[in-house]
Design a protein around this motif. Structure first.
Motif, mmCIF file in Angstrom:
data_model
loop_
_atom_site.group_PDB
_atom_site.id
_atom_site.type_symbol
_atom_site.label_atom_id
_atom_site.label_comp_id
_atom_site.label_asym_id
_atom_site.label_seq_id
_atom_site.Cartn_x
_atom_site.Cartn_y
_atom_site.Cartn_z
ATOM 1 N N HIS A 77 40.995 46.887 74.106
ATOM 2 C CA HIS A 77 39.849 46.665 75.106
ATOM 3 C C HIS A 77 40.275 46.940 76.491
ATOM 4 C CE1 HIS A 77 37.490 44.212 72.201
ATOM 5 N NE2 HIS A 77 37.751 45.641 71.592
ATOM 6 N N LEU A 78 41.856 46.412 76.784
ATOM 7 C CA LEU A 78 42.198 46.375 77.964
ATOM 8 C C LEU A 78 42.659 48.042 78.657
ATOM 9 C CD1 LEU A 78 44.733 43.455 78.071
ATOM 10 C CD2 LEU A 78 42.569 43.670 79.275
ATOM 11 N N TYR A 105 34.603 50.259 71.116
ATOM 12 C CA TYR A 105 34.467 49.175 72.155
ATOM 13 C C TYR A 105 33.322 49.693 73.214
ATOM 14 C CZ TYR A 105 35.745 46.283 76.060
ATOM 15 O OH TYR A 105 35.537 45.710 77.124
ATOM 16 N N MET B 1 39.838 44.311 81.168
ATOM 17 C CA MET B 1 38.586 43.395 80.648
ATOM 18 C C MET B 1 38.927 42.140 80.318
ATOM 19 S SD MET B 1 37.145 43.075 77.080
ATOM 20 C CE MET B 1 38.439 41.921 76.747
ATOM 21 N N ALA B 3 38.178 38.684 77.986
ATOM 22 C CA ALA B 3 37.273 38.339 76.973
ATOM 23 C C ALA B 3 36.045 37.697 77.283
ATOM 24 C CB ALA B 3 38.300 37.594 75.722
ATOM 25 N N GLU B 7 32.948 35.564 72.870
ATOM 26 C CA GLU B 7 34.120 35.911 71.855
ATOM 27 C C GLU B 7 34.903 34.574 72.012
ATOM 28 O OE1 GLU B 7 37.285 39.275 71.907
ATOM 29 O OE2 GLU B 7 35.237 40.142 72.214
ATOM 30 N N THR B 10 33.512 31.830 69.908
ATOM 31 C CA THR B 10 33.810 32.105 68.441
ATOM 32 C C THR B 10 34.953 31.899 68.004
ATOM 33 O OG1 THR B 10 33.500 34.325 68.975
ATOM 34 C CG2 THR B 10 31.710 33.556 67.861
ATOM 35 N N GLU B 11 35.934 32.370 68.815
ATOM 36 C CA GLU B 11 37.498 32.051 68.392
ATOM 37 C C GLU B 11 37.757 30.435 68.454
ATOM 38 O OE1 GLU B 11 39.909 34.631 70.867
ATOM 39 O OE2 GLU B 11 38.603 36.133 70.015
ATOM 40 N N ILE B 14 36.376 29.080 65.196
ATOM 41 C CA ILE B 14 37.061 29.726 64.121
ATOM 42 C C ILE B 14 38.253 28.558 64.026
ATOM 43 C CG2 ILE B 14 38.746 31.294 63.006
ATOM 44 C CD1 ILE B 14 36.269 33.177 64.154
ATOM 45 N N PHE B 17 37.469 24.993 63.070
ATOM 46 C CA PHE B 17 37.104 25.157 61.707
ATOM 47 C C PHE B 17 38.049 25.142 60.779
ATOM 48 C CE2 PHE B 17 35.441 27.018 57.801
ATOM 49 C CZ PHE B 17 34.536 26.348 57.396
ATOM 50 N N LEU B 18 38.921 26.037 61.066
ATOM 51 C CA LEU B 18 40.228 25.904 60.153
ATOM 52 C C LEU B 18 40.863 24.503 60.087
ATOM 53 C CD1 LEU B 18 41.565 29.549 60.194
ATOM 54 C CD2 LEU B 18 40.325 28.302 58.524
ATOM 55 N N PHE B 334 40.071 24.674 42.367
ATOM 56 C CA PHE B 334 39.646 25.880 43.269
ATOM 57 C C PHE B 334 39.705 25.847 44.834
ATOM 58 C CE2 PHE B 334 37.322 27.114 39.243
ATOM 59 C CZ PHE B 334 38.120 28.244 38.820
ATOM 60 N N THR B 335 39.564 24.514 44.963
ATOM 61 C CA THR B 335 39.476 24.179 46.579
ATOM 62 C C THR B 335 41.369 24.273 46.995
ATOM 63 O OG1 THR B 335 38.175 22.724 46.423
ATOM 64 C CG2 THR B 335 39.505 22.649 48.374
ATOM 65 N N LEU B 337 43.219 26.228 45.367
ATOM 66 C CA LEU B 337 43.413 27.842 45.465
ATOM 67 C C LEU B 337 43.252 28.424 46.540
ATOM 68 C CD1 LEU B 337 44.033 30.510 43.529
ATOM 69 C CD2 LEU B 337 41.492 30.674 43.513
ATOM 70 N N VAL B 338 42.045 28.335 47.099
ATOM 71 C CA VAL B 338 41.502 28.653 48.343
ATOM 72 C C VAL B 338 42.498 28.436 49.551
ATOM 73 C CG1 VAL B 338 39.722 28.912 50.116
ATOM 74 C CG2 VAL B 338 39.216 29.119 47.806
ATOM 75 N N LEU B 341 45.859 30.183 49.449
ATOM 76 C CA LEU B 341 45.540 31.627 49.826
ATOM 77 C C LEU B 341 45.462 31.667 51.286
ATOM 78 C CD1 LEU B 341 43.568 33.050 47.311
ATOM 79 C CD2 LEU B 341 45.687 33.411 47.691
ATOM 80 N N VAL B 342 44.720 30.719 51.723
ATOM 81 C CA VAL B 342 44.567 30.534 53.447
ATOM 82 C C VAL B 342 45.742 30.386 54.002
ATOM 83 C CG1 VAL B 342 43.174 29.472 55.185
ATOM 84 C CG2 VAL B 342 41.833 30.213 53.048
ATOM 85 N N PRO B 345 49.757 32.182 51.958
ATOM 86 C CA PRO B 345 49.259 33.188 50.938
ATOM 87 C C PRO B 345 50.310 33.841 50.013
ATOM 88 C CG PRO B 345 48.767 34.237 53.231
ATOM 89 C CD PRO B 345 49.590 32.613 53.643
ATOM 90 N N LEU C 352 34.801 32.738 57.000
ATOM 91 C CA LEU C 352 35.942 32.353 57.951
ATOM 92 C C LEU C 352 37.173 32.113 57.262
ATOM 93 C CD1 LEU C 352 34.071 30.053 60.545
ATOM 94 C CD2 LEU C 352 35.321 32.357 60.826
ATOM 95 N N PRO C 353 37.436 30.946 56.411
ATOM 96 C CA PRO C 353 38.815 30.950 55.848
ATOM 97 C C PRO C 353 39.486 32.043 55.532
ATOM 98 C CG PRO C 353 37.118 29.323 54.746
ATOM 99 C CD PRO C 353 36.406 30.402 55.939
ATOM 100 N N ILE C 357 42.804 37.027 54.021
ATOM 101 C CA ILE C 357 43.311 37.379 52.801
ATOM 102 C C ILE C 357 42.853 38.924 52.527
ATOM 103 C CG2 ILE C 357 43.169 36.658 50.435
ATOM 104 C CD1 ILE C 357 42.188 33.882 51.428
ATOM 105 N N GLY C 368 36.663 31.777 43.299
ATOM 106 C CA GLY C 368 36.910 30.300 43.443
ATOM 107 C C GLY C 368 35.672 29.589 44.320
ATOM 108 N N ILE C 372 33.119 26.794 42.817
ATOM 109 C CA ILE C 372 33.071 25.387 43.630
ATOM 110 C C ILE C 372 31.616 25.291 43.515
ATOM 111 C CG2 ILE C 372 33.006 24.369 45.644
ATOM 112 C CD1 ILE C 372 35.999 25.511 45.877
ATOM 113 N N GLN C 459 35.048 39.302 63.985
ATOM 114 C CA GLN C 459 33.432 39.772 64.087
ATOM 115 C C GLN C 459 32.908 40.483 62.859
ATOM 116 O OE1 GLN C 459 32.420 41.017 67.978
ATOM 117 N NE2 GLN C 459 32.730 39.188 68.980
#
Lengths: 284, 358, 582
Positions: A77-78, A105, B1, B3, B7, B10-11, B14, B17-18, B334-335, B337-338, B341-342, B345, C352-353, C357, C368, C372, C459
């Motif tokens: 984007h830059l 973009y 530009m 950000a 944006e 949301t980042e 995220i 959230f993790l 399964f939790t 497992l996820v 993987l997160v 991995p 999200l998570p 992957i 999985g 769940i 996104q």
């Protein structure tokens, strides 16, 4: 003022230091080249600039903004676009689609608008298609927009990759071995094209190149890397006469025996011609 | 530009959230365990019992997981029908054990029971292996160079065919394994309850896994398998019979799964045509947990999954007074497992697969 | 005797080492015997798996032949045919070889009958019953043990003799037999609507309640062979293709209109069972189009798709139910948008998570998630909210109508699902050609390059999950209304696998492919509910066969077709370099 400044950049892979404490600058509107033997860290440095690798130390500033912690898309984007040593087009999209997606973009239509088919979206798409056709013409692929990228001849694929990079309206274009695998006539054409790009669009261009004829012909500045370090920098004339460069290419001691400078450059070509086909380890 | 604000937001969301996910899981585990232990609802024997049953279950998962991990290692495909190979072994074992029971041989003491079990395992291996090779030949071999999804779908198809062939052959009913008195006896150790069946399952699983490990590491064919896993084309250039290595891999995995089928059936005393489904998925989870393509990883992953599944519901959830926590044992599995993987991995031990892309 | 060198199939008996001419007679004889033995295994499989005894209950031609018998006859005939395929030799030899191969298969069945008269293995193999032996021996008992043997030899010999016929005649014959088989199978489906039309008498003449009548069988055979002959000699398809576009459109438009009208009135003639079946197909079309975004365009394999279906269904259940767990008693139409939005939110949170992957791991991680959600929905933990295994009942129908209205029962769900599917297809089509759709395809092709071009992976991928989830949520909402209740047991991993399979069978990334895939994988098995024990057997065989014969799907999108074309490799690039008009 330089467009891009890298200060003391270091990138390591395990025990191997691929780029070591590298300082580098490129002036706005210039054409510069990175050269060096295979494995010298040229492509690694490209990957550091374009955000493919996170650097361990140092700083990369583009247009006054540090970019070493940004994601690839933010760097794009830059205004930094790149091509790849082993061409990486979207093989199953047409040439046209490749360029359309390259403009991602710069298009502003939202998905909701696309579903509803709003006027704004239609205008946006129309502009995008016009721009894509313009770029196809610019790189000489005007009749090949509907061909699959993977069905284009090799030289056209290289040019399409440049067109896709240009679709992002870059201010800095990184070209990774743009003439690799081309015959002398094709690489002459590509050289013309690169110069044309800069003159026409004012794009700053940094290229990695093994073909010395190309490098010496169009570069305003050449930087020589060896084992991740900068061993020389200067105009083509300066580089051609630099003893360190000759030693790096021909090995220790050969500089002395080769002795006379005029033979050094053809020798470089001979060494590199065969090796350029294989990717350097750092580029994988 | 620069950000845009949205944006950045949301980042931030995220990342938050993790982190929230991590904190929540750690909180549930730590607080839940603390609450459960402090409530004093369960004695030490109960916990030991859970660990033992986790070990038993885990070694069965490990046995099945070996087949997944080896096939994935060599062909980069999820052998979705592997659970059905396991089920075929369980069925074969059923007929041996039942025959032994009808002949009056089964419950004549420890020796006769052991002989029956060994024969059952051998027969199960003898049935499961050809079934797996047949599946490989019909459903996978023609697709070796196809895009990734194609063999996966073919494997799903093979899984259905095997399930419903067994249903057609033996009917939809649940076959109960005969009671083996010897297996239900407990070891003469005071304080903890360990049944012979647990001991036998764990020991036989370990013997087989060691054998497999030695085979893969020490023999010429094992080396060929490892070479093909690293790079099929180069291995072929070196004069290795790639096809033989692949077929052997399938055969070995199937033998382990067939044996695991008998052990599983001895433990849960029943078999029917869907027996392979859930253990199959769990075992694949175990293979991923351990790091796919990695043989010791599959063993470790299996044992780990067995423990989490066995002890997890009681230890983590009971403290929160969750009703019937055992229903949620798969949720925990399964939790995990996820999460693996997160956040890691490549699995616990790291995968042994050359990265296909940069 | 010679064997055409290309005629050896990959599985053929002849070892390539002694493929030289002198060794041919031996290997050729071996090939006949091996085919016969393979045929024997298949015939025994058909018997022991229970296909023969159970399918025997359904007539193919009333009073003449049952489906079970047809299956056996087909297998014996095929054995003889394969054993003599592509062999040019004397007629006597061909017939003899076919008879040997077919007879060998028959011997296995005879042996089964004899064995069955001595020992009873029903404790282990429930299908080895007197019923089966009766079918094999025309109820003659053990004395009739020779019948399968003789039948095998006769059928095999017949098959060998067919090798003598000209290829054109052979093809006509096969077309006739296949039509007979298909019409016999679907007789009930065709007869029911015909009975309500002025052609009721014709329907009674040709179709019995199950299977064809004898007259019907003859008519079908003659008609299909005749039609095939006309098509072969006149080449109607080529004639049609040669027409100018305007003329072609003049033929196409009425046909499409006719199909549209058929689709609209379909449930009226067929009765509620068929309406329900097509409603289910439409439901899967909705979900398939949803997954087609995540999987077909963005290349993210999601095997936990049922989770979003569940979220949609439970949201509608909670909001509309008039029974115990209902919280709002809203009308269906108000609940649907909420269900879609809630599903989208779930899509975002589950996406999200797992953003980072890739590949197969993604399939497992999403599976999985699906598990769940499934377990939680049925658990005691959420029982106070979702009702546990008892679920949520009394979900009202979307439109209240009197029971005799044309919108009663599953019919209205059919229309709603149809509208939903059309809507989703439209949205999916619009998205595919948009900036977002291109970004999805770019991510599928090469994630790293896509990002370096300026596509925000987070996104874009989250949007793929969210929109896919929205469509699945809509599917779940309609499902809740269709069934009138939602239970934890409706949420099965099978749903996710079905949806993924139907996309791949239909053709990845292609909207018509999704529809065709849903009809084949969901609709057909639903119609054969009576053979429900075997539907997944056939489903599995179909999946395996598809992947080998037509891995790009039945109606692939252009992109995927190209991918498979130059993935195939043996085609020189020049031949596929012709300009592809988009």
């Amino acid at each position: 003022m330089p467009l891009l400044t890298a200060t003391a950049v270091t990138k390591k892979f395990g025990g191997l230091t691929a780029v070591n404490n590298l300082d580098f600058e490129i002036e706005q509107g210039s054409i510069a080249s990175l050269i060096g033997p295979n494995g010298a860290g040229k492509t690694t440095f490209f990957n550091c600039i374009a955000g493919f690798y996170q650097i361990e130390a140092g700083q990369i500033v583009f247009d006054g903004q540090p970019i070493q912690r940004l994601r690839r898309d933010q760097i794009a984007h830059l205004g930094i676009s790149r091509t790849y040593q082993n061409i990486r087009l979207f093989a199953n999209m047409t040439a046209m689609e490749n360029i359309l997606v390259g403009q991602h973009y710069h298009l502003r239509s939202s998905w909701i608008g696309a579903v509803l088919g709003t006027k704004g979206v239609r205008e946006d798409e129309g502009r995008a298609h016009r721009e894509a056709r313009r770029l196809l013409r610019f790189v000489g692929l005007q009749n090949k927009g509907d061909l699959l990228a993977s069905n284009l001849p090799y030289g056209d694929q290289r040019r399409l990759e440049v067109a896709r990079a240009l679709a992002n309206k870059p201010r800095l274009l990184l070209l990774d071995e743009p003439t690799a695998g081309m015959n002398p006539a094709e690489s002459q054409q590509m050289t013309e094209f690169i110069r044309h790009l800069r003159d026409e669009l004012g794009t700053t261009i940094l290229l990695i190149e093994h073909e010395m004829r190309v490098v010496m012909g169009i570069s305003e500045k050449i930087t020589v890397l060896h084992y991740g370090q900068k061993i020389a920098e200067g105009t083509p004339i300066q580089i051609q006469t630099d003893p360190l460069v000759i030693e790096a290419y021909l090995g220790r001691g050969s500089a002395g025996t080769a002795g006379h400078e005029a033979t050094a450059i053809p020798a470089v070509e001979a060494t590199q011609g065969g090796a350029s086909a294989g990717p350097t380890p750092a580029s994988a | 530009m620069k950000a845009s604000l949205i944006e950045r937001l949301t980042e931030g969301a995220i990342v938050a959230f993790l982190w929230l996910l991590r904190v929540a899981v750690v909180l549930v585990v730590v607080v839940g365990s603390a609450l459960t232990i402090m409530s004093g609802r369960y004695s030490l024997e109960v916990y030991v019992g859970l660990v033992v049953s986790g070990l038993t279950l885990g070694s069965i998962y490990a046995l099945i997981a070996l087949g997944y991990t080896m096939v994935y290692g060599i062909l980069r495909m999820i052998n979705f029908a592997h659970g059905e190979i396991f089920m075929a072994g369980a069925f074969a074992g059923y007929f041996v054990v039942t025959a032994s029971d009808k002949l009056g041989f089964l419950n004549q003491g420890a020796v006769s029971a052991m002989i029956t079990i060994v024969v059952a395992i051998l027969v199960a291996v003898a049935v499961a292996t050809p079934v797996a090779l047949l599946v490989e030949k019909i459903a996978y071999r023609p697709l070796r160079n196809a895009p990734r999804l194609v063999p996966l779908i073919s494997a799903i198809g093979a899984s259905f065919v095997l399930q419903y062939t067994f249903r057609g052959l033996f009917g939809p009913g649940i076959y109960s394994y005969p009671t083996v008195d010897f297996l239900d006896r407990t070891l003469p150790i005071s304080g903890i309850i360990v049944r012979y069946v647990d001991v036998i399952v764990v020991i036989s699983a370990f013997v087989m896994m060691t054998g497999l490990y030695l085979f893969v590491m020490r023999t010429k064919l094992g080396t060929a398998i490892r070479a093909v896993s690293e790079d099929k084309d180069t291995a072929a250039l070196m004069g290795i019979d790639v096809n033989r290595a692949i077929v052997t891999t399938f055969g070995l995995g199937a033998a382990m799964a067939g044996a695991a089928g008998v052990l599983y059936a001895l433990l849960f005393r029943q078999v029917f045509f869907m027996t392979g489904f859930v253990p199959g998925i769990k075992a694949f989870t175990a293979a991923v947990l351990g790091g796919i393509g990695n043989i010791p990883g599959a063993m470790l992953g299996g044992l780990f999954l067995g423990q989490v599944e066995s002890i997890g519901p009681t230890l983590f959830l009971d403290g929160f007074n969750v009703p019937s926590p055992n229903q949620l044992k798969d949720v925990i599995a399964f939790t995990m497992l996820v999460l693996v993987l997160v956040f890691r991995p490549s699995g616990i031990l790291g995968e042994r697969i050359a990265r296909s892309r940069a | 005797m010679t064997v055409t060198s290309a005629g050896m199939p990959a599985t053929g008996a002849a070892p390539s080492a002694n493929g030289a001419a002198p060794a041919m007679p031996v290997s050729f004889q071996r090939r006949v015997i091996r085919t016969g033995l393979l045929g024997a295994v298949i015939a025994l499989y058909l018997c022991m798996v229970g296909i023969v005894p159970i399918f025997n209950a359904r007539p193919l031609v009333q009073g003449v032949i049952s489906l079970g018998q047809a299956a056996l006859i087909l297998s014996l005939f095929a054995t003889g045919f394969v054993a003599t395929r592509r062999v040019a030799e004397s007629s006597g030899r061909l017939i003899a070889d076919g008879a040997i191969a077919g007879g060998l298969s028959g011997v296995a069945l005879s042996a089964l009958v004899l064995l069955g008269s001595v020992v009873d293995v029903r404790a282990f193999l429930p299908n080895a019953s007197p019923v089966l032996y009766g079918i094999l021996t025309f109820n003659l008992g053990t004395i009739g043990f020779w019948i399968p043997m003789a039948a095998g030899a006769v059928l095999g010999g017949l098959a060998g003799a067919i090798g003598l016929a000209s290829p054109r005649m052979r093809r006509s014959l096969f077309v006739g037999l296949i039509s007979l088989f298909a019409l016999g199978l679907f007789a009930g489906l065709i007869r029911t609507p015909m009975l309500q039309l002025p052609v009721a008498e014709l329907a009674r003449l040709l179709f019995a309640s199950d299977g064809l009548t004898l007259i019907g069988a003859v008519v079908v055979l003659v008609a299909s062979v005749g039609l095939h002959h006309v098509q072969r000699t006149r080449r109607l398809d080529l004639q049609f293709a040669a027409l100018p576009p305007s003329r072609r459109r003049r033929i196409q438009v009425p046909l499409i209109a006719l199909a549209a009208v058929m689709i609209l009135v379909l449930p009226q003639g067929l009765g509620s069972f068929f309406a329900q079946v097509i409603a289910i197909v439409a439901l899967y079309v909705m979900m398939g189009l949803g997954l087609n975004i995540t999987l077909g365009l963005a290349g993210l394999l999601d095997l936990g798709f049922v989770a979003f279906f569940a979220v949609g269904a439970y949201t509608v259940g909670l909001l509309t139910s008039t029974a115990e767990f209902g919280i709002a008693q809203w009308p269906f139409w108000a609940a649907v948008p909420v269900a879609v939005i809630v599903a989208m939110v779930f899509g975002a949170f589950l996406g999200l998570p797992i953003l980072s992957i890739r590949g197969d791991y993604l399939a497992i991680a999403t599976m999985g998630f699906g598990e769940i959600i499934r377990i939680l929905a049925g658990s005691d933990l959420l029982k106070p909210i979702l009702g546990g295994p008892r679920g949520i009942i009394n979900i009202p129908k979307p439109i209240e109508v009197p029971p005799d209205s044309f919108l009663a029962g599953p019919n209205q769900i059919y229309y709603i699902a149809l509208i939903g599917a059309a809507l989703i297809a439209f949205v999916a089509w619009r998205l595919r050609g948009s900036r977002l759709g291109r970004a999805w395809i770019a991510i599928r092709e090469d994630e790293d390059v896509a990002e370096a071009i300026g596509i925000n992976l987070i996104q874009t991928k989250i949007l793929a999950y969210m929109l896919g989830a929205a469509f699945a949520g809509l599917g779940g909402a309609v499902f809740a209304a269709l069934v009138g209740s939602i239970f934890a047991s409706s949420i099965q991993l099978m749903v996710s696998i079905n949806v993924a399979s139907l996309i791949i069978v239909g053709g990845m990334g292609s909207i018509p492919g999704v529809i065709v895939g849903a009809i084949f994988l969901i609709g057909l098995p639903e119609l054969f509910r009576e053979f429900s024990e075997y539907r997944f057997l056939f489903y599995g065989i179909a999946l395996i066969a598809m992947m080998q014969l037509r891995p790009e799907g039945l109606l692939p999108s252009k992109i995927v077709r190209r991918e498979f074309q130059h993935g195939g490799g043996d085609e020189p690039p020049e031949s596929s370099a012709s300009p592809l008009a988009l």
